[in-house]
Design an enzyme around this catalytic site. Structure first.
Site, PDB file in Angstrom:
ATOM      1  N   SER A 159      29.003  46.613  36.038  1.00 40.57           N
ATOM      2  CA  SER A 159      29.076  46.733  34.580  1.00 40.57           C
ATOM      3  C   SER A 159      28.328  48.003  34.183  1.00 40.57           C
ATOM      4  CB  SER A 159      28.386  45.530  33.932  1.00 40.57           C
ATOM      5  OG  SER A 159      28.092  45.796  32.572  1.00 40.57           O
ATOM      6  N   TYR A 182      21.477  39.958  33.390  1.00 45.58           N
ATOM      7  CA  TYR A 182      22.656  40.791  33.689  1.00 45.58           C
ATOM      8  C   TYR A 182      22.252  42.152  34.246  1.00 45.58           C
ATOM      9  CZ  TYR A 182      27.661  41.819  32.894  1.00 45.58           C
ATOM     10  OH  TYR A 182      29.005  42.089  33.043  1.00 45.58           O
TER      11      TYR A 182
HETATM   12  N1  LIG Z   1      34.248  40.941  29.858  1.00 45.96           N
HETATM   13  C1  LIG Z   1      33.478  42.036  29.791  1.00 45.96           C
HETATM   14  O1  LIG Z   1      33.248  42.620  28.713  1.00 45.96           O
HETATM   15  C2  LIG Z   1      32.881  42.612  31.056  1.00 45.96           C
HETATM   16  C3  LIG Z   1      32.271  43.877  30.987  1.00 45.96           C
HETATM   17  C4  LIG Z   1      31.705  44.401  32.144  1.00 45.96           C
HETATM   18  C5  LIG Z   1      31.745  43.689  33.319  1.00 45.96           C
HETATM   19  N2  LIG Z   1      32.343  42.467  33.344  1.00 45.96           N
HETATM   20  C6  LIG Z   1      32.343  41.746  34.622  1.00 45.96           C
HETATM   21  O2  LIG Z   1      33.670  41.481  35.008  1.00 45.96           O
HETATM   22  C7  LIG Z   1      33.716  40.233  35.731  1.00 45.96           C
HETATM   23  C8  LIG Z   1      34.740  39.312  35.087  1.00 45.96           C
HETATM   24  O3  LIG Z   1      34.383  39.071  33.744  1.00 45.96           O
HETATM   25  P1  LIG Z   1      35.339  38.285  32.739  1.00 45.96           P
HETATM   26  O4  LIG Z   1      35.017  38.767  31.371  1.00 45.96           O
HETATM   27  O5  LIG Z   1      36.751  38.330  33.211  1.00 45.96           O
HETATM   28  O6  LIG Z   1      34.747  36.807  32.884  1.00 45.96           O
HETATM   29  P2  LIG Z   1      35.461  35.401  32.548  1.00 45.96           P
HETATM   30  O7  LIG Z   1      34.378  34.443  32.215  1.00 45.96           O
HETATM   31  O8  LIG Z   1      36.583  35.578  31.577  1.00 45.96           O
HETATM   32  O9  LIG Z   1      36.116  34.989  33.939  1.00 45.96           O
HETATM   33  C9  LIG Z   1      35.339  34.673  35.046  1.00 45.96           C
HETATM   34  C10 LIG Z   1      36.115  33.743  35.971  1.00 45.96           C
HETATM   35  O10 LIG Z   1      35.174  33.340  36.991  1.00 45.96           O
HETATM   36  C11 LIG Z   1      35.414  31.975  37.247  1.00 45.96           C
HETATM   37  N3  LIG Z   1      34.191  31.361  37.794  1.00 45.96           N
HETATM   38  C12 LIG Z   1      33.014  31.097  37.173  1.00 45.96           C
HETATM   39  N4  LIG Z   1      32.162  30.476  38.010  1.00 45.96           N
HETATM   40  C13 LIG Z   1      32.803  30.362  39.205  1.00 45.96           C
HETATM   41  C14 LIG Z   1      32.455  29.816  40.459  1.00 45.96           C
HETATM   42  N5  LIG Z   1      31.257  29.264  40.686  1.00 45.96           N
HETATM   43  N6  LIG Z   1      33.374  29.877  41.465  1.00 45.96           N
HETATM   44  C15 LIG Z   1      34.599  30.440  41.264  1.00 45.96           C
HETATM   45  N7  LIG Z   1      34.989  30.960  40.087  1.00 45.96           N
HETATM   46  C16 LIG Z   1      34.112  30.919  39.068  1.00 45.96           C
HETATM   47  C17 LIG Z   1      35.774  31.350  35.908  1.00 45.96           C
HETATM   48  O11 LIG Z   1      36.477  30.122  36.080  1.00 45.96           O
HETATM   49  C18 LIG Z   1      36.637  32.456  35.302  1.00 45.96           C
HETATM   50  O12 LIG Z   1      37.999  32.273  35.613  1.00 45.96           O
HETATM   51  C19 LIG Z   1      32.271  39.693  35.732  1.00 45.96           C
HETATM   52  O13 LIG Z   1      31.625  40.103  36.899  1.00 45.96           O
HETATM   53  C20 LIG Z   1      31.661  40.387  34.539  1.00 45.96           C
HETATM   54  O14 LIG Z   1      30.265  40.512  34.661  1.00 45.96           O
HETATM   55  C21 LIG Z   1      32.903  41.912  32.240  1.00 45.96           C
END
Ligand SMILES: NC(=O)c1ccc[n+]([C@@H]2O[C@H](COP(=O)([O-])OP(=O)(O)OC[C@H]3O[C@@H](n4cnc5c(N)ncnc54)[C@H](O)[C@@H]3O)[C@@H](O)[C@H]2O)c1
Length: 271
Positions: A159, A182
Site C-alpha cells: 500500500s 497498517y
Molecule cells: N482497498 C484499498 O483502498 C486498498 C488500498 C491499498 C492497498 N490495499 C490492499 O489490497 C488488498 C486487498 O484489499 P481489498 O480492498 O480488496 O480488501 P477486501 O476486504 O475487499 O477483500 C479482501 C478479501 O480477503 C478475504 N479474506 C479476509 N480474511 C481472510 C482469511 N483469513 N483467509 C482468506 N481470505 C480472507 C475476504 O473474504 C475478502 O474477499 C489488501 O492487502 C489491502 O491492504 C487496498
C-alpha cells in the site's frame, strides 16, 4: 459452435495479441480473490489466458468469482497453516503446478480501524498477526512450491501507506483514519518481499509488491474530495486500475524484475 481446431486457432491468435503479457497455460492463485480488488484481478488475469484459482475465506463470493472467470475456488483461511498447505497441494494436484500467486487478502479483526489512541496492545498484536504473518505464510509455501518446479512469480499487495506515512488531513470531518497497524503490516510486506526476492532469485522465483493508493468504495464524500485533491491524477483508484500492474508482474514482460515495489497510486507517493 466453433470446431476444436477453430477454437485452438482463436486461442492462439488471442495469445499472439497478448504477446509478452500472455498467461495462457499458467495457473495463478489469487488469495483474497473474492474481495474488492481480488475480483477485478481474477477477471483481468483470466482474460490473459491463465487458469485462476480463487482462494478466499468467503465461499459464496469466492465461488461466484471463480465461476465468472471460468476458474476454480478453494475455500482457504490464509491465517491457518493447514489450510494454506492444503490449498497448494490441491492446486498442484488438480492443475499440474503453480505459476503465479497474488496475495490480496485483507484479514483483520472486528476492532481494526480504530484511531491511534484507542488501539489496544491485544488488537495491535492480533491484526499484525492476521495480516503480516499470513502474507509470510502464503508467500513462503507458494514460493517453495515454485522453486521445486523451476520458477514462478509472487505478487504481494502492499500500500502507499507501507511506503510513506498517512496524511491525516484527508480524514478530517469524517470518522475514518488509517490504522497504525497498517503502517507496520504494509512496510513489513514490502521488506518481506525484498528478502524472498533476493533469497530465491537464482531459483527463478520472482517476488514483487504492488502498492495501490486508496480505492474508491463509496467512502465519506469529504474524504473522497480531499483524497482526490491531494492526488496528482485527481481521482481515487478503481479496482480495474490494478490489473495491468499485476498482469505485468505475473507475465514474461517482467522477466527481469524482482524485489520491485510497483506503485499504482495516481502519483500520491511523489508528493
Ligand atoms: N482497498 C484499498 O483502498 C486498498 C488500498 C491499498 C492497498 N490495499 C490492499 O489490497 C488488498 C486487498 O484489499 P481489498 O480492498 O480488496 O480488501 P477486501 O476486504 O475487499 O477483500 C479482501 C478479501 O480477503 C478475504 N479474506 C479476509 N480474511 C481472510 C482469511 N483469513 N483467509 C482468506 N481470505 C480472507 C475476504 O473474504 C475478502 O474477499 C489488501 O492487502 C489491502 O491492504 C487496498
Amino acid at each position: 459452435m466453433p470446431s476444436r481446431s477453430e477454437s485452438r486457432e482463436s486461442r492462439d491468435s488471442d495469445a499472439d495479441e497478448r504477446g509478452l503479457f500472455d498467461l495462457t497455460g499458467r495457473t495463478v492463485v489469487v488469495a483474497g480473490g473474492a474481495g474488492l480488488i481480488g475480483t477485478a484481478l481474477s477477471a483481468g488475469i483470466a482474460e490473459q489466458g491463465a487458469t485462476v484459482v480463487v482462494a478466499d475465506a468467503a465461499p459464496e463470493r469466492g465461488r461466484a468469482v471463480a465461476e465468472d472467470v471460468d476458474g476454480a475456488f478453494v475455500e482457504t483461511d490464509v491465517t491457518d497453516e493447514a489450510s494454506v498447505e492444503s490449498l497448494f497441494e490441491t492446486v498442484v494436484a488438480e492443475h499440474g503446478g503453480l505459476d503465479g500467486l497474488v496475495n490480496c487478502s485483507y484479514p483483520r479483526n472486528a476492532n481494526y480501524g480504530r484511531r491511534y489512541e484507542d488501539v489496544t496492545y491485544a488488537d495491535w498484536r492480533e491484526n499484525v498477526d492476521l495480516h503480516l504473518n499470513s502474507y509470510f505464510l502464503v508467500t513462503h509455501r507458494a514460493s517453495l512450491v515454485m522453486r521445486e518446479a523451476g520458477g514462478g512469480s509472487v505478487v504481494n499487495f502492499g500500500s502507499t501507506y507501507g511506503v510513506q506515512a498517512p496524511d491525516f488531513s484527508v480524514y478530517e470531518g469524517t470518522e475514518m483514519t488509517s490504522p497504525v497497524e497498517y503502517a507496520a503490516i504494509k512496510g513489513g510486506v514490502r521488506n518481506l518481499t525484498r528478502y524472498v526476492a533476493s533469497y530465491l532469485g537464482r531459483d527463478g522465483v520472482r517476488v514483487n509488491t504492488v502498492s495501490p493508493g486508496g480505492v474508491f468504495d463509496e467512502q465519506h464524500p469529504t474524504f473522497v474530495e480531499e483524497y482526490e485533491r491531494r492526488t496528482p491524477l485527481g481521482r481515487m483508484a478503481r479496482p480495474e486500475d490494478l490489473v495491468g500492474a499485476v498482469v505485468y508482474l505475473l507475465s514474461d514482460a517482467s522477466a527481469y524484475v524482482t524485489g520491485h515495489d510497483l506503485r499504482v497510486d495516481g502519483g500520491w507517493t511523489i508528493c
